[in-house]
Design a protein around this motif. Structure first.
Motif, short mmCIF file in Angstrom:
data_model
loop_
_atom_site.label_atom_id
_atom_site.label_comp_id
_atom_site.label_asym_id
_atom_site.label_seq_id
_atom_site.Cartn_x
_atom_site.Cartn_y
_atom_site.Cartn_z
N VAL A 44 13.84 -2.84 3.69
CA VAL A 44 12.79 -3.68 4.28
C VAL A 44 11.67 -2.79 4.82
CG1 VAL A 44 14.52 -5.41 4.93
CG2 VAL A 44 13.79 -3.71 6.61
N THR A 45 10.51 -3.42 5.01
CA THR A 45 9.38 -2.69 5.57
C THR A 45 9.15 -3.11 7.02
OG1 THR A 45 7.70 -4.36 5.04
CG2 THR A 45 8.24 -2.77 3.31
N ASP A 46 8.32 -2.35 7.67
CA ASP A 46 7.76 -2.75 8.95
C ASP A 46 6.65 -3.77 8.65
OD1 ASP A 46 7.19 -2.91 11.61
OD2 ASP A 46 6.67 -0.80 11.87
N ILE A 47 5.98 -4.27 9.67
CA ILE A 47 4.82 -5.13 9.47
C ILE A 47 3.71 -4.28 8.85
CG2 ILE A 47 3.06 -6.55 10.58
CD1 ILE A 47 5.14 -7.08 12.80
N CYS A 48 3.15 -4.76 7.74
CA CYS A 48 2.14 -4.00 7.01
C CYS A 48 0.85 -4.80 6.90
CB CYS A 48 2.64 -3.65 5.60
SG CYS A 48 4.11 -2.60 5.60
N GLU A 49 -0.27 -4.10 6.85
CA GLU A 49 -1.56 -4.76 6.76
C GLU A 49 -1.87 -5.25 5.36
OE1 GLU A 49 -3.78 -5.51 9.16
OE2 GLU A 49 -2.31 -4.82 10.61
N ASP A 50 -1.39 -4.53 4.34
CA ASP A 50 -1.73 -4.89 2.97
C ASP A 50 -0.65 -4.40 2.02
OD1 ASP A 50 -2.20 -2.10 2.69
OD2 ASP A 50 -4.31 -2.35 3.21
N THR A 51 -0.84 -4.73 0.74
CA THR A 51 0.16 -4.38 -0.28
C THR A 51 0.33 -2.87 -0.44
OG1 THR A 51 -0.24 -6.46 -1.45
CG2 THR A 51 0.79 -4.68 -2.70
N PRO A 52 -0.73 -2.08 -0.52
CA PRO A 52 -0.53 -0.63 -0.66
C PRO A 52 0.30 -0.04 0.48
CG PRO A 52 -2.80 -1.17 -1.20
CD PRO A 52 -2.17 -2.43 -0.65
N GLN A 53 0.07 -0.50 1.70
CA GLN A 53 0.85 0.00 2.82
C GLN A 53 2.32 -0.40 2.69
OE1 GLN A 53 -0.56 -1.28 6.67
NE2 GLN A 53 0.95 -0.10 7.79
N ALA A 54 2.57 -1.63 2.25
CA ALA A 54 3.95 -2.08 2.08
C ALA A 54 4.67 -1.27 1.00
CB ALA A 54 3.97 -3.56 1.72
#
Length: 355
Positions: A44-54
């Motif tokens: 899982v990811t942290d909260i991300c601003e956009d798709t590249p960050q995720a």
């Protein structure tokens, strides 16, 4: 983002029930979770601003996890189903909520040898959640057809592009959501579910698209497991753009179009059965169109949204999926080229996970 992976033995390519050992070796990590079966780990990811960050977030965690998995003689594998594994050989994760699920669902619960991708997108206010969910159902077949990766079940070709989506809906509270238009309607539904003992916790509502009040998100659980980061990035970008587009339309005072539940149900079946060859129902007037033709127009319409969300490149990669073949098509092609050897199919899916 939540991305489910199976553990497969590096030699036999069958499933391995060592998730607990893998997670223990990785250590305390909020980005690596256990799941119902001991053959599965969830990244899982942290909260991300956009798709590249995720995507960057996922890649970082995967590098660590895959090394641990490989050191233990296994590989990470993601698809909607495993081509030949048998459900009866799988072990349950030791946790009260999983034990309760199996106690209630019995044979169908034990059959859930499936993997998927879940995408959470933040919503500005609760009253928007249900209209957005109902609006997203119009694009259910697009997301399922693009991600379909589960043609096999127990060594047999099911004839479906996504057998996973058909399997998962057999669980109580799973499948398509009810099309509520207000948050108050959803609250009354949850009250009834708890009062009658159908659920004890909101997370037990396992709809393909559901609100997540604890996180303030709409969670899309439509997609089959995805074998590689490029396709995943494309699907996440499409999901993000769809939700934000619907939100923007609500902000502008627009009423979102809603299809009758029987059209939504039929579209799910058509996408699961035929994948990218599905003729889908477009609207309440029963107009129809090939799903890939509608995706092409959808990508053009969403491009300005993608620019604001920093995912133009990722959204454009959606086209590569239907131009070059979705996972279910690639799997069948590999099996045909190797005289039906499904171990080679597993090899190919493993190799697609390039970090």
């Amino acid at each position: 983002m939540e991305w489910e992976f199976a553990l497969v033995d590096a030699t036999t390519r069958d499933l391995s029930n060592e998730a607990a050992e893998v997670i223990a070796e990785i250590g305390e990590n909020p980005r690596v979770h256990k799941e119902l079966l001991r053959n599965t780990v969830e990244i899982v990811t942290d909260i991300c601003e956009d798709t590249p960050q995720a995507m960057a977030d996922l890649r970082d965690t995967l590098r660590t996890a895959r090394q641990v998995v490989r050191d233990r003689g296994m590989e990470l594998f993601s698809a909607g189903t495993h081509p030949f594994a048998r459900w009866s050989a799988q072990e349950l994760t030791d946790a009260p909520r999983y034990a309760e699920l199996i106690k209630r669902t019995q044979w169908w619960g034990r059959q859930m040898l499936i993997w998927g991708v879940h995408v959470h997108v933040g919503i500005r206010s609760a009253p928007k959640a249900m209209p957005i969910i109902s609006g997203l159902l119009n694009y259910y077949p697009h997301l399922l057809a693009l991600s379909a990766s589960s043609p096999w079940w127990g060594g047999d070709d099911t004839g479906y592009a996504s057998n996973r989506s058909m399997m998962f809906q057999q669980l109580p509270t799973a499948g398509l959501p009810f099309q509520f238009q207000t948050w108050r309607q959803f609250e009354r539904f949850v009250h009834d579910q708890k009062k009658t003992g159908i659920i004890d916790d909101l997370n037990e509502i396992r709809w393909d698209i559901r609100p997540s009040p604890r996180l303030g998100t709409v969670e899309l659980r439509v997609c089959d497991g995805v074998s590689n980061l490029r396709e995943l990035g494309a699907l996440v970008a499409l999901t993000h753009c769809l939700v934000v587009d619907l939100d923007n339309r609500l902000e502008a005072g627009e009423s979102l179009p809603v299809m009758p539940p029987w059209h939504v149900q039929e579209n799910k079946w058509r996408a699961a059965r035929y994948g990218l060859d599905a003729e889908i129902i477009l609207d309440s007037d029963s107009n129809e169109r090939l799903v890939t033709a509608d995706i092409e127009d959808l990508l053009t319409r969403l491009e300005p949204v993608a620019q604001t969300l920093n995912c133009v490149h990722e959204l454009a990669a959606v086209e590569d999926i239907y131009r070059h073949g979705a996972s279910y098509q690639r799997q069948r092609r590999v099996a045909e080229e190797h005289d039906g050897d499904l171990r080679v199919v597993v090899d190919t899916l493993i190799d697609e996970l390039e970090l």
